[in-house]
Scaffold this active site. Structure first.
Site: not given
Ligand code: LCS
Length: 395
Positions: A59, A112, A184, A209
């Site tokens: 992490r 989005y 973005d 994507k």
């Protein structure tokens, strides 16, 4: 390799990579481990105190994930990058790092659906206000700024109506006002658009994507200055924990090596499909920044390189009913959300990706009820066009 002097295609393959000295693995290994072994208690304590470099726990950092971060920083011309378990993980981390109760965000209005939901839902619940403005009107963005504005947020081209934001003017406004700008860059990827080159402070991605490119993972990336990335890692990633696993990082490293090749084909195919749609009588309007009829065509020519992306949206003359028929009759084009995969994907934003918005919000965000979104894939363009043509001809 001198990465400074290499071309983008070369950096996509080599940047950030490491070859293991022993046993000489050419491709970066998947360090599929939760934790890392300390030689003794002193070393463990030194690593936790930041007095000695080295891995502690996945992490907090992992060598495979780090290769991905270094490659992405290089491709976006950024000082550093940090990977997340999803695009929303990266976007929420940027907001959590920059905003506190009482602060205000100016965001462009077409974004989005889940980013919109995050800003209007959880962020407002935490005492952060947001104003949505037309992203094609820099003066409207300027007028919405208040003394407590701490973030200017944009997405370009916008999901799903393909409106284009002027990156240079947006960055300049942020500088003048002393407010960090976030973009973005999911729809373009650094192969076609590098917002930091125009002065933007932070770039976020849904790496799900184009960066991954094969539709087989969910991931996010944030890039920016070394100081900002270090703060995000320390204050948000460590304690909120939307980390990316080593296997998905490895898939992304693999995908990024062919990013320039894939994007070149996405761009070429999308241009051909956009021209076909524009000329089809059943289509009322096509939104693609590469068509001279797009309101920000010149701006897109200025701020993009190598093409105009693989995303198109369009409206049919027969409205939403015709849209339903089209979506249910296409064969090669797959009816699914997401984008940037090898396959051509088609979907209906108002009832799918942007269903987080009610009717008024959709209207205010410039998302018509009949708008259809197409992520043009890597199939032969004639096959994509022929699939769309037979469905459109039948309307
Ligand atoms: N930013 C943009 C522009 C997006 O399109 C998406 C997802 C995200 C962020 C969130 O990324 P994720 O957490 O899913 O990795 N967009 C989707 C879409 O248009 N269809 O399905 C998901």
């Amino acid at each position: 390799m001198n990465e400074e002097k290499s071309h983008f295609e070369t950096r996509a393959i080599h940047a950030g990579e490491m070859h293991m000295a022993d046993p000489g693995s050419h491709v970066v290994p998947i360090y599929q481990t939760s934790t890392f072994v300390f030689e003794n208690t002193e070393q463990g304590a030194r690593r936790f105190a930041g007095e000695e470099p080295g891995y502690i726990y996945t992490r907090l950092g992992n060598p495979t994930v780090r290769v991905l971060e270094q490659k992405m920083a290089d491709l976006e011309n950024a000082e550093d990058a940090v990977a997340f378990g999803s695009g929303m993980g990266a976007i929420s981390a940027a907001f959590l790092q920059l905003l506190s109760a009482g602060d205000h965000v100016v965001s462009i209005k077409t974004i989005y659906g889940c980013t919109y939901a995050l800003l209007t839902g959880m962020m407002r619940r935490m005492g952060i206000d947001v104003t949505f403005v037309d992203g094609t009107d820099i003066e409207a963005i300027r007028s919405a700024i208040r003394p407590e504005t701490k973030v200017l947020y944009g997405e370009t081209p916008a999901n799903p109506n393909m409106a284009v934001l002027d990156l240079e003017a947006f960055a300049q406004l942020g500088r003048e006002s002393g407010i960090p700008t976030i973009i973005d860059n999911t729809f373009m990827s650094p192969a076609t658009q590098r917002p930091l080159d125009w002065g933007i402070d932070v770039v976020v991605h849904s790496a799900t994507k184009y960066l991954g490119g094969h539709g087989d993972l969910i991931a996010g990336i944030l890039v920016g200055s070394s100081d900002f990335v270090a703060e995000v890692k320390e204050d948000v990633l460590k304690d909120v924990g939307a980390v990316l696993g080593p296997f998905d990082a490895w898939l992304l490293i693999r995908g990024l090596k062919t990013l320039p090749l894939r994007i070149a084909r996405h761009n070429e195919n999308a241009m051909a499909v956009a021209e076909f749609l524009r000329d089809h009588p059943a289509v009322a309007e096509v939104h693609y920044p590469g068509l001279p009829s797009h309101p920000q065509y010149r701006l897109s020519q200025k701020q993009n390189h190598g093409g105009f992306g693989g995303m198109i949206s369009f409206e049919l003359s027969g409205g939403i009913e015709a849209g339903r028929k089209l979506l249910d009759s296409v064969d090669l084009c797959t009816l699914a959300v997401s984008l940037g995969a090898c396959d051509t994907l088609i979907q209906h934003p108002a009832s799918m990706t942007h269903s987080t918005m009610d009717e008024d919000q959709l209207r205010a965000s410039g998302i018509g009820p009949g708008l259809i979104r197409l992520s043009v894939g890597l199939e032969h363009r004639d096959d994509i066009i022929s699939d769309l043509k037979s469905s459109l001809d039948a309307l």
